[in-house]
Design a protein around this motif. Structure first.
Motif, short mmCIF file in Angstrom:
data_model
loop_
_atom_site.label_atom_id
_atom_site.label_comp_id
_atom_site.label_asym_id
_atom_site.label_seq_id
_atom_site.Cartn_x
_atom_site.Cartn_y
_atom_site.Cartn_z
N VAL A 139 53.88 40.97 43.49
CA VAL A 139 52.95 40.77 42.36
C VAL A 139 51.53 41.06 42.84
CG1 VAL A 139 51.93 39.07 40.81
CG2 VAL A 139 54.41 39.08 41.21
N GLY A 140 50.84 41.94 42.13
CA GLY A 140 49.48 42.33 42.52
C GLY A 140 48.43 41.80 41.54
N ALA A 141 47.28 41.42 42.09
CA ALA A 141 46.11 41.05 41.29
C ALA A 141 45.14 42.21 41.34
CB ALA A 141 45.46 39.79 41.84
N LEU A 142 44.77 42.74 40.18
CA LEU A 142 43.88 43.90 40.10
C LEU A 142 42.60 43.46 39.40
CD1 LEU A 142 46.47 46.59 38.89
CD2 LEU A 142 46.04 45.74 41.22
N ILE A 143 41.50 43.39 40.17
CA ILE A 143 40.25 42.86 39.63
C ILE A 143 39.18 43.95 39.64
CG2 ILE A 143 38.48 41.07 39.92
CD1 ILE A 143 40.63 39.37 41.28
N ASN A 200 55.48 47.50 42.02
CA ASN A 200 54.90 46.16 41.86
C ASN A 200 54.72 45.84 40.39
OD1 ASN A 200 54.09 45.86 44.86
ND2 ASN A 200 53.14 47.80 44.26
N THR A 201 54.54 44.57 40.09
CA THR A 201 54.10 44.17 38.76
C THR A 201 52.71 43.54 38.95
OG1 THR A 201 55.28 42.09 39.08
CG2 THR A 201 56.40 43.83 37.82
N VAL A 202 51.90 43.56 37.90
CA VAL A 202 50.49 43.22 38.12
C VAL A 202 49.93 42.29 37.06
CG1 VAL A 202 50.02 45.43 39.30
CG2 VAL A 202 49.66 45.25 36.83
N VAL A 203 48.86 41.58 37.49
CA VAL A 203 47.99 40.85 36.57
C VAL A 203 46.59 41.44 36.72
CG1 VAL A 203 47.02 38.63 35.89
CG2 VAL A 203 49.38 38.74 36.77
N CYS A 204 46.08 41.98 35.62
CA CYS A 204 44.76 42.61 35.63
C CYS A 204 43.71 41.60 35.19
CB CYS A 204 44.71 43.80 34.67
SG CYS A 204 46.04 44.99 34.93
N LYS A 205 42.53 41.66 35.83
CA LYS A 205 41.42 40.80 35.42
C LYS A 205 40.17 41.67 35.36
CE LYS A 205 38.26 38.70 36.12
NZ LYS A 205 37.00 38.97 35.35
N PRO A 206 39.91 42.26 34.18
CA PRO A 206 38.74 43.13 34.04
C PRO A 206 37.45 42.31 33.99
CG PRO A 206 39.82 42.86 31.93
CD PRO A 206 40.67 42.14 32.94
N SER A 207 36.32 42.99 34.09
CA SER A 207 35.05 42.27 34.01
C SER A 207 34.87 41.69 32.61
CB SER A 207 33.87 43.20 34.32
OG SER A 207 32.65 42.53 34.09
N VAL A 260 50.81 35.40 44.18
CA VAL A 260 50.18 36.73 44.19
C VAL A 260 50.26 37.26 45.63
CG1 VAL A 260 47.94 37.92 44.10
CG2 VAL A 260 48.68 36.46 42.19
N ASP A 261 50.86 38.44 45.78
CA ASP A 261 51.10 38.97 47.13
C ASP A 261 50.02 39.95 47.58
OD1 ASP A 261 53.83 37.83 47.27
OD2 ASP A 261 54.21 39.25 45.63
N LEU A 262 49.28 40.50 46.61
CA LEU A 262 48.36 41.60 46.91
C LEU A 262 47.16 41.50 46.00
CD1 LEU A 262 49.24 45.37 47.09
CD2 LEU A 262 47.81 44.53 45.22
N VAL A 263 45.98 41.83 46.56
CA VAL A 263 44.75 41.84 45.76
C VAL A 263 44.03 43.16 45.97
CG1 VAL A 263 42.52 40.73 45.34
CG2 VAL A 263 44.49 39.32 46.00
N SER A 264 43.78 43.86 44.87
CA SER A 264 42.94 45.06 44.90
C SER A 264 41.68 44.74 44.09
CB SER A 264 43.67 46.26 44.30
OG SER A 264 42.80 47.36 44.23
N PHE A 265 40.54 44.70 44.78
CA PHE A 265 39.29 44.24 44.17
C PHE A 265 38.22 45.32 44.25
CE2 PHE A 265 36.03 41.35 42.88
CZ PHE A 265 34.90 41.74 43.57
N THR A 266 37.55 45.56 43.17
CA THR A 266 36.34 46.40 43.18
C THR A 266 35.21 45.62 42.51
OG1 THR A 266 37.57 48.47 43.10
CG2 THR A 266 35.27 48.55 42.42
N GLY A 267 34.09 45.53 43.24
CA GLY A 267 32.98 44.77 42.70
C GLY A 267 31.90 44.61 43.75
#
Ligand code: TXE
Length: 504
Positions: free
Chosen positions: A166-170, A192-199, A243-250
């Motif tokens: 499960v990935g967290a995409l921020i 993977n399956t994901v949970v997105c968290k946009p700005s 949550v196994d993975l975090v991809s963060f841009t910010g």
């Protein structure tokens, strides 16, 4: 879609609650969890304001830890069957999403322009175009993806790319759908399956992507989205034990918080953070194309791109001529209504960000800089409530000044001269960031040599933002950790496993 509750309208301090004249926007957004649009668990909302007008044209849920947990559970339950599909079966799903996004290309551009304040021409050419391309590109390289095999005399080694889980995409507010699609496509492509968290500042096209995903019938729970701010939704998502993975841009500051939360649980982590990039101009460059290129690098998206060349280093012998041509070109840019096809620069993302950027103009004066142009608000008529700033060029600052070394993330460029190649490299490397840069010269060997000497993730020679999606994208130092793009994304969004089979 839940109707707006008028007595939940914003407080008296806010801008007039004008609906979009067309009245066509979904006003209250919802989360997307387990294949359904759902309300968040509390009644906390945040206004979505048009940067250009200051008018509210939506409300975004301020979701809670409980909402995050529900979304993570939906992703977890969907992961086994999704991960069991073949690369080509998942590639077909990415193509379906690309086709559906392409069908609403103009809606993406219009919504992104309204939500971010960027000119419609940019939203069309960059944001809408790349969002479709991201899904198509990863569908293509997924189909081509072959597992590596390493032969030994007595055994064969098979590399197997398994989903991480499960990935967290921020994602941030400057390139909302461009960056969200850049993460979603390879993440789900690799199983993977994901949970997105946009700005929370720019949620609209993330909502559109969920409507597209829902429309193509992607299996429930593969892509989930929770709206909210950093503290209420972002931080609980990163910290969630499932949550196994975090991809963060910010921003870099936030990236440090994300890393501190993810590290103890050894979550896979990719951080694309801030930048303070140099455009290095040598006297032997083609000055016409260089002025055009360096202006674009400095001011695209009102300077709100982590790759922007906000410090321009010019070889001494060419400085005066370049400076004069550069300032003329900056002053020729049209600042105004983002929906106007002829607009070059739109509004900054928020009043708070505008104040931060304007603060650097005052700081520059204190640090001994000279304003060559700009540095003032510039309210186009009819847009008095927007976040407007004229493109600004400053000279005379030390290359070690705060304005020349800190990320400003607005339409401000500082000019500096250098006397030698070595001095240019020293100046380019004297920031805590290391994301991108550009070198402008008629001598391509010098261009490559200087590029390789810069402590950064990517450098363009005689061009800028010239993107091949196969190349590694990411930075060093305070600009982040890890690389995404092409095979680097496939590698990040998978766990490489080796199976060694002995044979006689
Ligand atoms: O980023 P933030 P913002 C830089 C630029 C800008 C600064 C702030 O300098 O001024 O970052 O921009 C979520 N745990 N860049 O405000 O605050 C937040 O809700 C988990 C460079 O956009 O970092 C949003 O969805 N998540 C960058 C996302 O993180 C958290 C592009 C980014 O928010 C969180 C944009 C937390 N503790 C800005 N706190 C680039 N490299 O392109 C916030 N968030």
């Amino acid at each position: 879609m839940t109707e707006m509750n008028p007595d939940k309208c914003c407080d008296s301090a806010c801008i007039p609650c004008e609906r979009d004249p067309a009245g066509s926007e979904p006003f209250d957004l919802c989360n997307y969890v387990g294949g359904a649009f759902v309300c968040h668990s509390n009644d906390e909302w945040m206004n979505v304001l048009e940067p250009a007008t200051g008018f509210r044209f939506g409300r975004v849920p301020l979701s809670s830890e409980e909402d995050v947990a529900t979304a993570v559970a939906a992703a977890r339950s969907a992961q086994p069957s999704w991960g069991a599909l073949s690369h080509s079966e998942r590639a077909d799903w990415l193509d379906r999403i690309a086709d559906a996004l392409e069908a609403c290309y103009e809606e993406i551009a219009a919504l992104e322009s309204r939500d971010t304040g960027k000119p419609i021409s940019l939203a069309r050419a960059v944001d809408a175009h790349r969002s479709v391309s991201n899904f198509r590109f990863f569908a293509g390289i997924l189909r081509e993806h072959e597992e590596e095999v390493f032969e030994m005399a007595s055994a064969t080694n098979y590399v197997v790319s398994k989903p991480v889980g499960v990935g967290a995409l921020i994602t941030p507010w400057n390139l909302p759908l461009y960056l969200l699609s850049w993460k979603v496509a390879p993440a789900i492509g690799m199983g993977n399956t994901v949970v997105c968290k946009p700005s929370e500042l720019t949620p609209m096209t993330a909502d559109l992507l969920m409507r597209v995903i829902d429309g193509v019938g992607l299996p429930a729970g593969v892509v989930n989205l929770v709206h909210g701010d950093g503290a209420g939704a972002g931080a609980p998502l990163v910290a969630h034990s499932d949550v196994d993975l975090v991809s963060f841009t910010g921003g870099t500051a936030t990236g440090k918080k994300v890393a501190a939360s993810a590290a103890p649980a050894f979550k896979k982590l990719s951080l694309e953070l801030g930048g303070k990039n140099s455009s290095i101009v040598f006297a032997d460059c083609d000055i016409d194309s260089t002025v055009t290129g360096v202006v674009r690098a400095g001011f695209l998206n009102q300077g709100q791109v982590c790759l922007c060349g906000s410090r321009v280093l010019v070889e001494e012998s060419a400085y005066d001529e370049f400076r004069d041509r550069f300032v003329d070109a900056v002053e020729a840019m049209r600042v105004g209504d983002p929906s106007d096809e002829n607009t070059d620069l739109g509004a900054l993302i928020s009043e708070q960000h505008l104040k931060k950027v304007q603060g650097y103009v005052e700081l520059a004066k204190q640090e001994g800089g000279t304003l060559l142009t700009g540095g003032t608000p510039c309210m186009p008529s009819g847009f008095e409530h927007g976040n407007w700033m004229a493109p600004t060029v400053i000279e005379g600052l030390s290359p070690n000044s705060r304005c020349a070394t800190e990320e400003i993330f607005g339409p401000i460029v500082t000019l500096h001269s250098f006397s030698s190649e070595d001095e240019a490299i020293v100046i380019a490397n004297n920031t805590n960031y290391g994301l991108a840069g550009s070198v402008w010269t008629g001598d391509l060997d010098k261009g490559k040599r200087v590029s390789e000497a810069i402590e950064t993730g990517m450098v363009w020679v005689n061009t800028w933002l010239h993107r091949d999606l196969r190349v590694p994208f990411g930075g060093v130092k305070d600009s982040g950790v890890g690389r995404e793009g092409g095979k680097w994304s496939l590698g990040f969004f998978s766990e490489a496993m080796n199976v060694c089979v002995k044979h006689d």
